[in-house]
Design an enzyme around this catalytic site. Sequence first.
Site, PDB file in Angstrom:
ATOM      1  N   HIS A  43      38.484  38.352  39.002  1.00 33.06           N
ATOM      2  CA  HIS A  43      39.787  38.906  38.647  1.00 33.06           C
ATOM      3  C   HIS A  43      40.898  37.978  39.113  1.00 33.06           C
ATOM      4  O   HIS A  43      40.690  37.139  39.988  1.00 33.06           O
ATOM      5  CB  HIS A  43      40.021  40.252  39.354  1.00 33.06           C
ATOM      6  CG  HIS A  43      38.944  41.240  39.216  1.00 33.06           C
ATOM      7  ND1 HIS A  43      38.754  41.980  38.081  1.00 33.06           N
ATOM      8  CD2 HIS A  43      37.979  41.632  40.084  1.00 33.06           C
ATOM      9  CE1 HIS A  43      37.722  42.790  38.259  1.00 33.06           C
ATOM     10  NE2 HIS A  43      37.236  42.589  39.448  1.00 33.06           N
ATOM     11  N   CYS A 144      39.665  46.451  46.014  1.00 31.70           N
ATOM     12  CA  CYS A 144      38.612  47.177  45.294  1.00 31.70           C
ATOM     13  C   CYS A 144      38.428  48.590  45.840  1.00 31.70           C
ATOM     14  O   CYS A 144      37.880  49.451  45.159  1.00 31.70           O
ATOM     15  CB  CYS A 144      37.275  46.433  45.393  1.00 31.70           C
ATOM     16  SG  CYS A 144      37.272  44.832  44.591  1.00 31.70           S
TER      17      CYS A 144
END
Length: 153
Positions: A43, A144
């Site tokens: 990401h 996350c």
Amino acid sequence: RSMLCREFFVGLSKRTNQRGAEILADAFKDYAVSTVPVLEGLHLKSFCSMGGPGLIIIGSSEPAQKALKIMQQMSDHRYDKLTVPDDIAANCIYMNLPNKGHVLLHCTAEEFPESVKVFEKLKDHMLIPVSNMEKVKVDGALTCCSVIRRVKM
């Protein structure tokens, strides 16, 4: 700094495609949405996060620095930047908390001692080290495990 930017940067990677960026732009019509190619990592947040209003925390690798250059070219806003030696250490969680001010959750000195030395330059932030040792085993990072939301007081 009182100016809040009204834009999103969307990393294009194996996890997020152009269609995802279009859906985000459709959902947030008042915000600029710019796409940034992610050449390595899962990401954009694998090497980049916001460290406060107008402050980008960025890793020092070539892919991270290329992404930063693209973000700077796409934005009308001039962001401050804090470059850390370790890309994964750039994944932080910023909060502006009542009675606490600027708070930054970041990886520990045990994990990334050189990056933590750079974070310590943020004199107006309360710095809170958080271990990421278990999450990193499955390519996880601090963001996350978070759901960030704005609470009006």
